[in-house]
Structure formats: C-alpha cells, structure tokens
Design a protein around this motif. Structure first.
Motif, PDB file in Angstrom:
ATOM      1  N   LYS A   1     -18.195  27.402  42.856  1.00 33.94           N
ATOM      2  CA  LYS A   1     -17.356  29.001  43.437  1.00 33.94           C
ATOM      3  C   LYS A   1     -17.476  30.052  42.419  1.00 33.94           C
ATOM      4  O   LYS A   1     -18.218  29.758  41.494  1.00 33.94           O
TER       5      LYS A   1
ATOM      6  N   THR B   1     -13.828  23.256  42.299  1.00 33.69           N
ATOM      7  CA  THR B   1     -14.520  24.293  41.128  1.00 33.69           C
ATOM      8  C   THR B   1     -15.837  24.411  41.281  1.00 33.69           C
ATOM      9  O   THR B   1     -16.089  25.561  41.092  1.00 33.69           O
TER      10      THR B   1
ATOM     11  N   PHE C   1      -8.175  27.578  44.935  1.00 36.76           N
ATOM     12  CA  PHE C   1      -9.584  27.390  45.657  1.00 36.76           C
ATOM     13  C   PHE C   1      -9.296  26.451  46.835  1.00 36.76           C
ATOM     14  O   PHE C   1      -9.579  26.698  47.906  1.00 36.76           O
TER      15      PHE C   1
ATOM     16  N   VAL D   1     -17.955  26.507  37.708  1.00 42.08           N
ATOM     17  CA  VAL D   1     -17.575  27.547  38.382  1.00 42.08           C
ATOM     18  C   VAL D   1     -18.982  28.387  37.947  1.00 42.08           C
ATOM     19  O   VAL D   1     -19.328  28.737  36.740  1.00 42.08           O
TER      20      VAL D   1
ATOM     21  N   ASP E   1     -15.131  34.111  45.169  1.00 44.77           N
ATOM     22  CA  ASP E   1     -13.880  33.580  45.822  1.00 44.77           C
ATOM     23  C   ASP E   1     -12.661  33.743  45.045  1.00 44.77           C
ATOM     24  O   ASP E   1     -11.370  33.700  45.584  1.00 44.77           O
TER      25      ASP E   1
END
Length: 454
Positions: free
Chosen positions: A313, A310, A428, A336, A374
């Motif tokens: 991202k 994570t 992800f 994130v 993403d």
C-alpha cells in the motif's frame, strides 16, 4: 524502499495549509502534565486564545491557560510589569503549585530577558519565595511544537530535580515526549508497573488530560507529576527516555542526578516493544509477565493476518517529527510503501525515516505527494487536502477536533501496535471492492461459480 529523495525544506515561499504548531503550545502542554500547574503565555491575548482553542478542541477538556496581555506600549517599552502583575494575581487567586511561563513571538521579537525577569521578580517579591516558577524561551517564529514541549520539560528538570546519594529500589524515571497521547502514557505506566517498578513520569498527561470530572471547579491542571516527584528523580535507578525530543531534558537530568539514561526513539512495533520490555526485565530482575507475553503473541498473529492488506500500500504521512518516525517505521515493518514523510520542522530524527521522500513542509506538500496513494496519515487539519487529492485521511497526532477520544488512543507497546495495525488494515480493507467476480451473487444465475443459481 527504493531510492530515497531527501529535501531539507519545501521550495515554495509560503505555507498554504500549515502543518506546524508553535513552541508556546508545546510548552503549555508539557506544563499541563504537572499537578496543579498553570501555564502562562508572556505575550498578547490573541497568542493565548488561539493556543487555548486548539487544545480545548482536541482534548475536549477545560484547559487552564493565562496570559500577561501585552499591548503595543508594553511590547515596545518592555513587559516586566505585566509579567509581575500576572504572577502576583495568579498566586493570590488560584494558588497553583507551579506557574510555567512561556514566551511568544511578541516578547521574543522585543528581546525580553526572561532570566533577568525571574531574578528581578525574586528580588522584588521576597514574600512570594514559595511560588514555584519555570521560565522558558519559546519563540513561535522558530522551532515548533516538539521544541517547546522539550524546552518546558528541560526547564522543569533544571528547576527542581535534585541529586541524591541514596537510591529507591524499583523506582524509574520516564521522560515522555509529546508524541505520546495520555492513553499511551497510561499504557506505559501499566507496562512498567507490571514489572513491580515504580515510575515517575514527566510530564504525566495520563493523569491531567485523560478526562476527569472534579467535584468543584479548579483553575489549575487536575493531576499530573508533582514537584516532589521531580525532586525525587535523583533517587531512581534509571531514566527511560521516550522520543528523540527528550534528549536535552535527559542530558540535563543526568547531569544533575547522575541517573543513567536509556533511549527509545519509538515504542510502536514489535522489535522496539521487545527492546523496551527487555530493558524493564533487566532493571527489575523479574521475568516478563504472562500478560505481556500474550499481548506479544497477539501482535505477531495480527501482523501475520494483516500483512495481506497492508503490503505494497502507498501512504503519505505528515506529523510531528517523533510521531512521524514512530508511524513511518511501523508502516515499513508492515510492508507499506511510505511514499512521502512530511515534518513541520527540522529534527535529527528525520535522518532515520524510512520513506521515499522526506520533506520539511506543510499539508499542501502532503497533498502533492499523495497522488495515486491509498492513504494520508495526519491530523484533522489535513482533511481538506486529502479531499482534494481524493485520498482518505487517517487521523493521528494533534489536533483532532472532528473525532472523539483522540487523546486516549493507544498506539505503543504490543497492544497499542496491534490496535493501530488493525485500524490501518481495516481502512485498506474497506477500500477494496465489496463483491468480487466469482462471488455467488455475482454470477446472476449464469452458472460457473458453483452456486445454486447456476
């Protein structure tokens, strides 16, 4: 998070892919959390039909929703006669425990005096004094889904909550915002009851919207908070207020009952779940149950395992304000980078968002912000924009009409936070290349990797 850009509203002159839902729909959902309740839209049939379709497609349940069926003449001359006739017919045929009346754009533009209509109805129909009514102003040209939900809950509190000199030990009130799914509400009930406490949840969507099969057709909501429970809220030791949208309802309840309020703007994440559990332990005077301690350990371990997938991202989130706050806060906890946060309406909670850009806009704005990202997190209406942007859509919020069980997902508390973390991390992880250089089957017999093919 770097420099934060904040724009009050989008600069374009039209919403090309709306994110916003109207106040009446939010009010209807709140009324559906009351037992044997029937929401009534004071407006045209079309206003009711669109709201009904949206709720049916999301929950995949029969949704009781009625209309006063305003036409051109009644809209101009006034719609009291339509309202009175609808209330009398509903009482005669359906016998609901509560009728929740919500205005729409048609009646609000006309300037219908809702409080006056209620007083007139009571005066002209003394034989219907038993009929429990809540009237709320919910213009669909102002505010949004959260505002309508909050208005309905406030109306219920003002209509039925009663003060009490006596207290019931272990009884607590819970004002549950619309950002909580029926599954979330059920999880909250389990957590609270694990401390030996008795919760009165308003509104209780976990009973009415979690998917039940009645023995026979019922024209009203099936399960939910009873009016007697609302009347007993003055006997509680404390009120747990879940979501910034519930502040007005909490103030109304505290004013009527003098029961203290404890605010929790989100319950998704480790630290916020700790604070909620600590409050319950203090109210109950009991230690934290072993089950919750194990769930906390599991969440901590999941955060350790998941942060590899994570961290760093890039994500855009477009949701209702309180859910937007809960999700963006949790994402920031996981490392994130929330590139953009899009809300359909203005709300005080937007000042708390941890995001690069905070914007009041629509799905088109989320699409524009998502370049090079993403993931987009939004409801099912965001799927076309996500496809155009070439970014995957992770569905949250309402409506979700292209997935099953959306209303029963859990993303709060230790267990729900862990499950949400895994769902995001797995998304992800799935985006990464399945086979990397150095894998045994990638050497093609050329050696260098240590496999037998070399």
């Amino acid at each position: 998070m770097g420099h934060i850009q904040r724009f009050p509203t989008a600069t374009k002159s039209v919403a090309t892919n709306p994110l916003k839902m109207s106040q009446p729909i939010g009010a209807a959902l709140a009324f559906l959390g009351m037992d044997r309740s029937l929401p009534l839209f004071h407006g045209s049939q079309g206003c009711t039909a669109f709201g009904l379709v949206l709720l049916v497609r999301h929950f995949r349940e029969a949704i009781p929703l009625q209309t006063t069926a305003m036409d051109q003449v009644s809209t101009i001359l006034g719609g009291y006669e339509n309202l009175e006739e609808a209330l009398k017919t509903i009482d005669e045929r359906m016998k609901p425990a509560l009728i929740g009346v919500a205005t729409t754009g048609v009646t609000e533009t006309k300037g219908e005096d809702l409080a006056g209509h209620l007083a007139t109805f009571r005066q002209r129909n003394p034989t219907l004094a038993h009929l429990n009514l809540v009237f709320v102003n919910t213009p669909d040209f102002a505010g949004g889904f959260e505002d309508g939900f909050a208005a309905a809950v406030t109306g219920i509190v003002e209509a039925f909550a009663e003060p009490s000199r006596s207290k019931v030990k272990g009884q607590v009130n819970i004002l549950a915002g619309c950002h909580l799914t029926p599954g979330d509400v059920e999880e909250i009930r389990d957590i609270v009851e694990s401390f030996g406490l008795t919760p009165i949840i308003l509104p209780d969507l976990s009973l009415s919207m979690s998917g039940r099969q009645p023995d026979d057709f019922t024209p009203t909501s099936l399960g939910g908070t009873t009016i007697d429970q609302v009347r007993a809220m003055g006997q509680s030791e404390a009120t747990l207020v879940l979501g910034e949208q519930m502040r007005t309802a909490a103030a109304a309840l505290e004013l009527k009952t003098d029961v203290r309020s404890l605010f929790f703007d989100r319950l998704t994440g480790l630290e916020v779940s700790d604070r909620f559990v600590k409050a319950l332990a203090e109210i109950s005077g009991r230690p934290v149950p072993a089950r919750l301690r194990r769930q906390r350990e599991s969440l901590v371990d999941a955060m350790l395992d998941g942060h590899f997938y994570t961290a760093r991202k890039r994500v855009v989130v477009a949701l209702e304000p309180d859910l937007l706050h809960a999700v963006t806060g949790f994402l920031a906890d996981l490392g994130v980078q929330v590139v953009g946060a899009v809300s359909p309406t203005q709300a005080p909670v937007l000042e708390k968002l941890r995001a690069g850009t905070v914007l009041v806009g629509d799905h088109a704005d989320a699409e524009a912000l998502a370049e090079g990202c993403d993931l987009i997190i939004s409801n099912s209406h965001g799927r076309q924009g996500a496809a155009r942007a070439g970014v995957e859509l992770f569905r949250m919020g309402l409506p979700q009409f292209d997935r099953l069980g959306a209303g029963l997902t859990v993303s709060i508390g230790y267990r729900g936070s862990r499950d949400l973390l895994f769902a995001l991390a797995n998304r992800f992880l799935a985006q990464e290349t399945e086979h990397h250089a150095g894998d045994a089957h990638d050497c093609h017999g050329g050696g260098g990797c240590g496999c037998s093919a070399g």
